[in-house]
Design an enzyme around this catalytic site. Structure first.
Site, PDB file in Angstrom:
ATOM      1  N   ASN A 162       0.651 -14.139   1.149  1.00 14.55           N
ATOM      2  CA  ASN A 162       0.683 -13.212   0.022  1.00 14.55           C
ATOM      3  C   ASN A 162      -0.539 -13.464  -0.872  1.00 14.55           C
ATOM      4  OD1 ASN A 162       1.729 -11.327  -1.902  1.00 14.55           O
ATOM      5  ND2 ASN A 162       3.806 -11.931  -1.373  1.00 14.55           N
ATOM      6  N   SER A 189       5.800 -13.115  -4.068  1.00 15.14           N
ATOM      7  CA  SER A 189       5.001 -12.369  -5.035  1.00 15.14           C
ATOM      8  C   SER A 189       4.981 -13.123  -6.364  1.00 15.14           C
ATOM      9  CB  SER A 189       5.592 -10.975  -5.262  1.00 15.14           C
ATOM     10  OG  SER A 189       4.979 -10.366  -6.381  1.00 15.14           O
ATOM     11  N   ASN A 219      -3.565  -7.886  -8.928  1.00 15.20           N
ATOM     12  CA  ASN A 219      -2.491  -6.953  -9.270  1.00 15.20           C
ATOM     13  C   ASN A 219      -1.320  -7.708  -9.864  1.00 15.20           C
ATOM     14  OD1 ASN A 219       0.259  -6.619  -7.653  1.00 15.20           O
ATOM     15  ND2 ASN A 219      -1.220  -7.522  -6.222  1.00 15.20           N
ATOM     16  N   ARG A 220      -0.670  -7.056 -10.799  1.00 15.28           N
ATOM     17  CA  ARG A 220       0.609  -7.555 -11.321  1.00 15.28           C
ATOM     18  C   ARG A 220       1.577  -6.371 -11.388  1.00 15.28           C
ATOM     19  NH1 ARG A 220      -2.909  -8.713 -15.943  1.00 15.28           N
ATOM     20  NH2 ARG A 220      -2.775  -7.053 -17.518  1.00 15.28           N
ATOM     21  N   PHE A 259       0.838  -1.200   0.000  1.00 14.37           N
ATOM     22  CA  PHE A 259       0.000   0.000   0.000  1.00 14.37           C
ATOM     23  C   PHE A 259       0.873   1.251   0.000  1.00 14.37           C
ATOM     24  CE2 PHE A 259      -3.696   2.532   0.898  1.00 14.37           C
ATOM     25  CZ  PHE A 259      -4.753   1.750   0.459  1.00 14.37           C
ATOM     26  N   ASP A 260       1.786   1.313   0.949  1.00 13.86           N
ATOM     27  CA  ASP A 260       2.711   2.453   1.041  1.00 13.86           C
ATOM     28  C   ASP A 260       4.113   1.949   0.714  1.00 13.86           C
ATOM     29  OD1 ASP A 260       3.831   4.917   1.499  1.00 13.86           O
ATOM     30  OD2 ASP A 260       3.667   4.843   3.675  1.00 13.86           O
ATOM     31  N   LYS A 261       4.310   1.602  -0.561  1.00 12.31           N
ATOM     32  CA  LYS A 261       5.558   0.963  -0.983  1.00 12.31           C
ATOM     33  C   LYS A 261       6.790   1.786  -0.635  1.00 12.31           C
ATOM     34  CE  LYS A 261       3.552  -1.406  -5.015  1.00 12.31           C
ATOM     35  NZ  LYS A 261       3.968  -2.791  -4.846  1.00 12.31           N
ATOM     36  N   ASN A 316       4.458 -11.768  -9.206  1.00 11.19           N
ATOM     37  CA  ASN A 316       4.564 -10.782 -10.279  1.00 11.19           C
ATOM     38  C   ASN A 316       5.987 -10.430 -10.690  1.00 11.19           C
ATOM     39  OD1 ASN A 316       1.712 -10.525 -10.325  1.00 11.19           O
ATOM     40  ND2 ASN A 316       1.831  -9.219  -8.517  1.00 11.19           N
ATOM     41  N   THR A 317       6.982 -11.079 -10.072  1.00 10.67           N
ATOM     42  CA  THR A 317       8.365 -10.952 -10.505  1.00 10.67           C
ATOM     43  C   THR A 317       8.789 -12.318 -11.037  1.00 10.67           C
ATOM     44  OG1 THR A 317       8.916  -9.190  -8.938  1.00 10.67           O
ATOM     45  CG2 THR A 317      10.743 -10.513  -9.761  1.00 10.67           C
ATOM     46  N   TYR A 362      -5.310  -5.085   3.637  1.00 16.87           N
ATOM     47  CA  TYR A 362      -4.944  -4.341   2.423  1.00 16.87           C
ATOM     48  C   TYR A 362      -6.199  -4.148   1.574  1.00 16.87           C
ATOM     49  CZ  TYR A 362      -2.527  -3.043  -1.914  1.00 16.87           C
ATOM     50  OH  TYR A 362      -2.108  -2.378  -3.031  1.00 16.87           O
ATOM     51  N   GLY A 369       4.506  -5.731  -9.902  1.00 19.01           N
ATOM     52  CA  GLY A 369       5.895  -6.054 -10.208  1.00 19.01           C
ATOM     53  C   GLY A 369       6.923  -5.257  -9.414  1.00 19.01           C
ATOM     54  N   PHE A 370       6.655  -5.078  -8.114  1.00 15.80           N
ATOM     55  CA  PHE A 370       7.613  -4.384  -7.238  1.00 15.80           C
ATOM     56  C   PHE A 370       7.973  -2.996  -7.772  1.00 15.80           C
ATOM     57  CE2 PHE A 370       9.744  -8.462  -5.310  1.00 15.80           C
ATOM     58  CZ  PHE A 370       8.571  -8.756  -4.640  1.00 15.80           C
TER      59      PHE A 370
END
Length: 339
Positions: free
Chosen positions: A246, A179, A116-117, A69-71, A181-182, A317, A119-120
Site C-alpha cells: 500500500n 491504508s 492522498n488522504r 482508481f475505480d473505487k 487514511n482511516t 496506479y 479516506g475510503f
C-alpha cells in the site's frame, strides 16, 4: 503523446477534479462506436505467453490496475480496453461515505509521486454490486475495508458484510487493513486482530460450495519482525496471498513542497521499499504464497524488478497517471522480450 500533450494540460488542474473529468471523458469516448476497439488495438498485447495462473485464476496478462482508481466499479469495463489483465475495485465499505475533507489529493511532480488522504470515499458496497452485475468478462478483484465510524472491535463485521455482498461478483478479495487514511485502521495489522479477521473471512469462504481467493494488502512501513508475522498469519489462515504494498507514511528523500501533506505516498519514491518487501516475503516464506507487487512502477523495468523479486503479478496506479496507458503495453512487451 500522453506525456507530451495530455499530461501537461491535466496537471494544470486540481488532481481530484481531473480524476473525475478523466472518468467522464473515458466513459463518453468509450460509447462512440469503434473507440473501444481502437483502444484495444493501441494498448492491448495479446499473447498466450503472457497468461498466468495464480491462486486458481487465469489472468490474460500479469498487469493489473490497483485499487483506489475505480473505487465504485463504474469504469472497469472501459479500463480493461487499455490492456490490463485484471482490475481491482474499491476500497469498498458497507455504507457509502464521503471520505476525508478536501483538499485530499496532491501531486508531487518533482518526485513523480502522489500523496492522498482520501479516506475510503465510496458509494458503498451495494452500489458497486449493481455496477458489477453488468460485467462482461473482466477479471475483478474486490478490495474491502471498514467504515470510518466503525470501531476496530467491530471491524470484522464490516469486512464480512462486504465479503458477502461481493462474493458472487468478484474473482478474488483483498482485505485492506493498511491504508493510512482511516483512523486506527493500521492497528488491525497487529498479529492477533489480523489473524482473527482473516480466519473469520476464510471460515465464511470455506463454508461456500466454491471458494474465492482472499489476499491481504500490507503497508510498506512494516518492520522485518512484522513481515515475519505476516508470513505466519498467511500460513495459519491459509489465505491465498499478499499484495505488497500500500502507500507509505515515509517522506524520505522527497523534493516537492507538498511533501508536508499528511496521507499515504505513492509513486516512484515507493519503488525500492515495495520491492524490498516483496523480496523479503518471497525469500523468508520460501515462495509459499503468491504476491502481487505494487508500488512505484513507472516503467517496464520497474515491473520486471517486482517480478524478479518474487511477485507473480503486478499492479499500477500512480505510474498510470504519470506515464499513461502506454505503460501497460510497455510492461507486457518487455515481459515477452525477456522470455
Amino acid at each position: 503523446m500522453y506525456k507530451l500533450f495530455v499530461r501537461p494540460i491535466l496537471f494544470c488542474f486540481d488532481p481530484e477534479k481531473v480524476h473525475y473529468f478523466t472518468f467522464s471523458l473515458i466513459r463518453f469516448v468509450s460509447k462512440i462506436p469503434g473507440f473501444p476497439s481502437l483502444f484495444r488495438a493501441l494498448f492491448e498485447v495479446k499473447d498466450s505467453r503472457l497468461e498466468r495462473e495464480v491462486f486458481g485464476l487465469k489472468f490474460k496478462n500479469p498487469v493489473g490496475l490497483a485499487a483506489g482508481f475505480d473505487k465504485d466499479a463504474t469504469l472497469y469495463q472501459e479500463f480493461s480496453n487499455f490492456g490490463f489483465g485484471f482490475i481491482e475495485i474499491g476500497t469498498l465499505t458497507p455504507k457509502g461515505q464521503e471520505g476525508n475533507p478536501k483538499k485530499r489529493l496532491f501531486r508531487l511532480k518533482a518526485d513523480n509521486a502522489i500523496i492522498n488522504r482520501m479516506g475510503f470515499n465510496n458509494g458503498g458496497v451495494l452500489e458497486a454490486v449493481e455496477h458489477l452485475k453488468k460485467n462482461k468478462g473482466v477479471l475483478i478483484g474486490g478490495n474491502i475495508g471498514k467504515n470510518k465510524l466503525t470501531p476496530n472491535e467491530e471491524a470484522t463485521s464490516d469486512y464480512e458484510i462486504c465479503f458477502d455482498a461481493l462474493f458472487d461478483y468478484v474473482d478474488y478479495f483483498v482485505v485492506n487493513v493498511s491504508s493510512p487514511n482511516t483512523p486506527n485502521l493500521r492497528a488491525l495489522q497487529d498479529k492477533e486482530p489480523l489473524t482473527q479477521l482473516l480466519q473469520t473471512l476464510q471460515n465464511k469462504n470455506l463454508a461456500r460450495p466454491k471458494q474465492k481467493p482472499i489476499l491481504l494488502k500490507i503497508a510498506p512501513d512494516l518492520t522485518d519482525e512484522q513481515l515475519l508475522d505476516i508470513i505466519d498469519i498467511v500460513n495459519e489462515t491459509k489465505i491465498a496471498g499478499v499484495i505488497a504494498t500500500n502507500t507509505t507514511l515515509s517522506r524520505e528523500g522527497l523534493q516537492s513542497e507538498n511533501k508536508i501533506e499528511t496521507g499515504g505516498l505513492s509513486g516512484k519514491p515507493l519503488a525500492k521499499r515495495s520491492t524490498e518487501v516483496i523480496r523479503f516475503l518471497s525469500e523468508k516464506s520460501n515462495k509459499a504464497f503468491p504476491i502481487i507487487g505494487v508500488g512505484g512502477i513507472h516503467s517496464a523495468e520497474d515491473a520486471l524488478e517486482k517480478l524478479e523479486a518474487g511477485a507473480s503479478l503486478v499492479q499500477i496506479y500512480t505510474g498510470f497517471i504519470y506515464e499513461g496507458p502506454a505503460l501497460v503495453k510497455a510492461i507486457n512487451k518487455k515481459i515477452l522480450d525477456r522470455l
